[in-house]
Design a protein around this motif. Sequence first.
Motif, PDB file in Angstrom:
ATOM      1  N   VAL A  80     157.624  54.113  14.448  1.00  0.00           N
ATOM      2  CA  VAL A  80     156.992  55.219  13.744  1.00  0.00           C
ATOM      3  C   VAL A  80     155.513  55.216  14.108  1.00  0.00           C
ATOM      4  O   VAL A  80     154.813  54.223  13.901  1.00  0.00           O
ATOM      5  N   GLY A  81     155.028  56.332  14.660  1.00  0.00           N
ATOM      6  CA  GLY A  81     153.632  56.383  15.053  1.00  0.00           C
ATOM      7  C   GLY A  81     153.194  57.782  15.422  1.00  0.00           C
ATOM      8  O   GLY A  81     153.954  58.750  15.286  1.00  0.00           O
ATOM      9  N   ALA A  82     151.954  57.879  15.905  1.00  0.00           N
ATOM     10  CA  ALA A  82     151.433  59.173  16.328  1.00  0.00           C
ATOM     11  C   ALA A  82     152.003  59.553  17.686  1.00  0.00           C
ATOM     12  O   ALA A  82     152.527  60.655  17.865  1.00  0.00           O
ATOM     13  N   SER A  83     151.896  58.651  18.673  1.00  0.00           N
ATOM     14  CA  SER A  83     152.423  58.950  19.994  1.00  0.00           C
ATOM     15  C   SER A  83     152.817  57.663  20.689  1.00  0.00           C
ATOM     16  O   SER A  83     152.361  56.571  20.333  1.00  0.00           O
ATOM     17  N   LEU A  84     153.654  57.822  21.713  1.00  0.00           N
ATOM     18  CA  LEU A  84     154.074  56.706  22.555  1.00  0.00           C
ATOM     19  C   LEU A  84     154.012  57.193  23.994  1.00  0.00           C
ATOM     20  O   LEU A  84     154.729  58.125  24.375  1.00  0.00           O
ATOM     21  N   SER A  85     153.149  56.559  24.790  1.00  0.00           N
ATOM     22  CA  SER A  85     152.958  56.959  26.178  1.00  0.00           C
ATOM     23  C   SER A  85     153.170  55.756  27.077  1.00  0.00           C
ATOM     24  O   SER A  85     152.538  54.710  26.892  1.00  0.00           O
ATOM     25  N   THR A  86     154.077  55.888  28.046  1.00  0.00           N
ATOM     26  CA  THR A  86     154.297  54.820  29.017  1.00  0.00           C
ATOM     27  C   THR A  86     154.061  55.357  30.420  1.00  0.00           C
ATOM     28  O   THR A  86     154.306  56.533  30.703  1.00  0.00           O
ATOM     29  N   SER A  87     153.589  54.480  31.305  1.00  0.00           N
ATOM     30  CA  SER A  87     153.295  54.888  32.671  1.00  0.00           C
ATOM     31  C   SER A  87     153.821  53.846  33.641  1.00  0.00           C
ATOM     32  O   SER A  87     153.397  52.690  33.611  1.00  0.00           O
ATOM     33  N   GLY A  88     154.766  54.249  34.485  1.00  0.00           N
ATOM     34  CA  GLY A  88     155.180  53.430  35.610  1.00  0.00           C
ATOM     35  C   GLY A  88     156.421  52.598  35.432  1.00  0.00           C
ATOM     36  O   GLY A  88     156.974  52.103  36.416  1.00  0.00           O
ATOM     37  N   GLY A  89     156.916  52.395  34.214  1.00  0.00           N
ATOM     38  CA  GLY A  89     158.049  51.516  34.011  1.00  0.00           C
ATOM     39  C   GLY A  89     159.183  52.189  33.273  1.00  0.00           C
ATOM     40  O   GLY A  89     159.247  53.413  33.138  1.00  0.00           O
ATOM     41  N   THR A  90     160.106  51.376  32.776  1.00  0.00           N
ATOM     42  CA  THR A  90     161.258  51.857  32.027  1.00  0.00           C
ATOM     43  C   THR A  90     161.039  51.627  30.540  1.00  0.00           C
ATOM     44  O   THR A  90     160.678  50.521  30.127  1.00  0.00           O
ATOM     45  N   LEU A  91     161.253  52.662  29.744  1.00  0.00           N
ATOM     46  CA  LEU A  91     161.174  52.568  28.292  1.00  0.00           C
ATOM     47  C   LEU A  91     162.596  52.587  27.742  1.00  0.00           C
ATOM     48  O   LEU A  91     163.342  53.544  27.975  1.00  0.00           O
ATOM     49  N   VAL A  92     162.960  51.537  27.027  1.00  0.00           N
ATOM     50  CA  VAL A  92     164.292  51.427  26.432  1.00  0.00           C
ATOM     51  C   VAL A  92     164.162  51.496  24.919  1.00  0.00           C
ATOM     52  O   VAL A  92     163.485  50.661  24.307  1.00  0.00           O
ATOM     53  N   LEU A  93     164.780  52.491  24.315  1.00  0.00           N
ATOM     54  CA  LEU A  93     164.768  52.665  22.860  1.00  0.00           C
ATOM     55  C   LEU A  93     166.150  52.337  22.315  1.00  0.00           C
ATOM     56  O   LEU A  93     167.141  52.955  22.702  1.00  0.00           O
ATOM     57  N   ASN A  94     166.199  51.358  21.408  1.00  0.00           N
ATOM     58  CA  ASN A  94     167.463  50.933  20.814  1.00  0.00           C
ATOM     59  C   ASN A  94     167.600  51.351  19.357  1.00  0.00           C
ATOM     60  O   ASN A  94     168.568  50.974  18.697  1.00  0.00           O
ATOM     61  N   ASN A  95     166.622  52.113  18.859  1.00  0.00           N
ATOM     62  CA  ASN A  95     166.674  52.538  17.465  1.00  0.00           C
ATOM     63  C   ASN A  95     165.871  53.826  17.324  1.00  0.00           C
ATOM     64  O   ASN A  95     165.308  54.324  18.293  1.00  0.00           O
ATOM     65  N   ASN A  96     165.820  54.359  16.109  1.00  0.00           N
ATOM     66  CA  ASN A  96     165.212  55.666  15.891  1.00  0.00           C
ATOM     67  C   ASN A  96     163.713  55.673  16.186  1.00  0.00           C
ATOM     68  O   ASN A  96     163.001  54.701  15.907  1.00  0.00           O
ATOM     69  N   LEU A  97     163.242  56.797  16.727  1.00  0.00           N
ATOM     70  CA  LEU A  97     161.845  56.981  17.095  1.00  0.00           C
ATOM     71  C   LEU A  97     161.303  58.205  16.371  1.00  0.00           C
ATOM     72  O   LEU A  97     161.906  59.286  16.435  1.00  0.00           O
ATOM     73  N   THR A  98     160.182  58.046  15.660  1.00  0.00           N
ATOM     74  CA  THR A  98     159.550  59.154  14.950  1.00  0.00           C
ATOM     75  C   THR A  98     158.086  59.234  15.350  1.00  0.00           C
ATOM     76  O   THR A  98     157.330  58.284  15.153  1.00  0.00           O
ATOM     77  N   LEU A  99     157.680  60.385  15.915  1.00  0.00           N
ATOM     78  CA  LEU A  99     156.313  60.568  16.379  1.00  0.00           C
ATOM     79  C   LEU A  99     155.757  61.877  15.851  1.00  0.00           C
ATOM     80  O   LEU A  99     156.476  62.873  15.757  1.00  0.00           O
ATOM     81  N   SER A 100     154.447  61.878  15.546  1.00  0.00           N
ATOM     82  CA  SER A 100     153.799  63.085  15.034  1.00  0.00           C
ATOM     83  C   SER A 100     152.989  63.807  16.101  1.00  0.00           C
ATOM     84  O   SER A 100     152.484  64.906  15.850  1.00  0.00           O
ATOM     85  N   ASN A 101     152.869  63.210  17.311  1.00  0.00           N
ATOM     86  CA  ASN A 101     152.037  63.836  18.334  1.00  0.00           C
ATOM     87  C   ASN A 101     152.777  64.027  19.649  1.00  0.00           C
ATOM     88  O   ASN A 101     153.005  65.159  20.063  1.00  0.00           O
ATOM     89  N   ALA A 102     153.149  62.936  20.329  1.00  0.00           N
ATOM     90  CA  ALA A 102     153.763  63.122  21.645  1.00  0.00           C
ATOM     91  C   ALA A 102     154.538  61.891  22.085  1.00  0.00           C
ATOM     92  O   ALA A 102     154.211  60.758  21.722  1.00  0.00           O
ATOM     93  N   LEU A 103     155.562  62.139  22.892  1.00  0.00           N
ATOM     94  CA  LEU A 103     156.276  61.107  23.635  1.00  0.00           C
ATOM     95  C   LEU A 103     156.119  61.443  25.109  1.00  0.00           C
ATOM     96  O   LEU A 103     156.485  62.537  25.543  1.00  0.00           O
ATOM     97  N   GLN A 104     155.542  60.528  25.879  1.00  0.00           N
ATOM     98  CA  GLN A 104     155.293  60.783  27.289  1.00  0.00           C
ATOM     99  C   GLN A 104     155.739  59.593  28.114  1.00  0.00           C
ATOM    100  O   GLN A 104     155.336  58.458  27.859  1.00  0.00           O
ATOM    101  N   VAL A 105     156.590  59.851  29.100  1.00  0.00           N
ATOM    102  CA  VAL A 105     157.038  58.825  30.038  1.00  0.00           C
ATOM    103  C   VAL A 105     156.652  59.320  31.418  1.00  0.00           C
ATOM    104  O   VAL A 105     157.247  60.273  31.943  1.00  0.00           O
ATOM    105  N   SER A 106     155.629  58.708  32.032  1.00  0.00           N
ATOM    106  CA  SER A 106     155.072  59.222  33.281  1.00  0.00           C
ATOM    107  C   SER A 106     155.072  58.146  34.354  1.00  0.00           C
ATOM    108  O   SER A 106     155.286  56.965  34.094  1.00  0.00           O
ATOM    109  N   GLY A 107     154.806  58.577  35.585  1.00  0.00           N
ATOM    110  CA  GLY A 107     154.762  57.663  36.714  1.00  0.00           C
ATOM    111  C   GLY A 107     155.952  57.849  37.624  1.00  0.00           C
ATOM    112  O   GLY A 107     157.053  58.201  37.191  1.00  0.00           O
ATOM    113  N   ALA A 108     155.744  57.573  38.936  1.00  0.00           N
ATOM    114  CA  ALA A 108     156.780  57.846  39.933  1.00  0.00           C
ATOM    115  C   ALA A 108     158.062  57.055  39.698  1.00  0.00           C
ATOM    116  O   ALA A 108     159.157  57.525  40.013  1.00  0.00           O
TER     117      ALA A 108
END
Length: 290
Positions: free
Chosen positions: A230-258
């Motif tokens: 639970v948070g404002a935003s979650l931003s990752t760059s370059g790797g793998t994001l693995v979510l195993n449970n519920n995600l709640t964001l008030s701003n943004a979810l960003q997964v970037s990078g080649a």
Amino acid sequence: SAATVGASSVFSATGGNITLGALESAINNLYTVTISGANTYTQNGNVGATNALSSFIVTANSMVLGSNLRANSSIVLNAPLTLTATSQVTSLSSGVQFSNAINGAFGLTVNAGDQINFNANVGQTTPLASLTATATNGIIINFGTTIFATSGAQAYNSAFAFNDAVAFSTSNSPITFASTFNSLVGIARNPSFTTGSGNITFTGNVGGVQPVGFTSIISTGTTTVTGTFVGASLSTSGGTLVLNNNLTLSNALQVSGASSALRLNNNILVTLTGSAIATFANTVDSFNST
């Protein structure tokens, strides 16, 4: 051989230096040692290795540590700390407090029967080789914007709470949170992580007690969130994001990078509230997600 204190003792040197070798209590868990007024206090031998002190309190302009400290009750280090060898600081039944910065290219392990309090930066000038912290009642960051920098791994084996923005970094090594991860007070605080190829693991809930703020992760490794987030935003760059449970964001979810990827497991629910948006540079692998 170790020097033995048969009563609670104060070592003081106004403006001078104090250097001690190994130190023991004559009776286990009974006597307190206080270091006061030194310009530089150097601890060359283990403290309380066989018979733990009751408490160990240091107030100095600087402290040099190349050994282990062990007390039954509180350990309070009111001095900028430089490590000269791999060291361990242990309070068996109370807390450990670092009031000033910690530096030195060696590993530090901290154990506490109550809380561990970091009140200044760790590894900002000279990154530690590694940092491991375990506390019965949690790890608390009371400082303002704080840096935790190591060349090797960081492992936080207890509930972790922080009072302001905090930046974690390693050199291609993992960071592991074995319990919960929360902002400390009523404002969502911003954590950031830079780990090269090192993996990042959140085992407990993130922001479940007090939501986190804008969370930034720069890593080509895998970031795994096992509990809820639970948070404002979650931003990752370059790797793998693995979510195993519920995600709640008030701003943004960003997964970037080649080479980035997002994996959703275990029938999770991703909730973006208000005007929150989600952006993905590459694939989203969904396994029984909602």
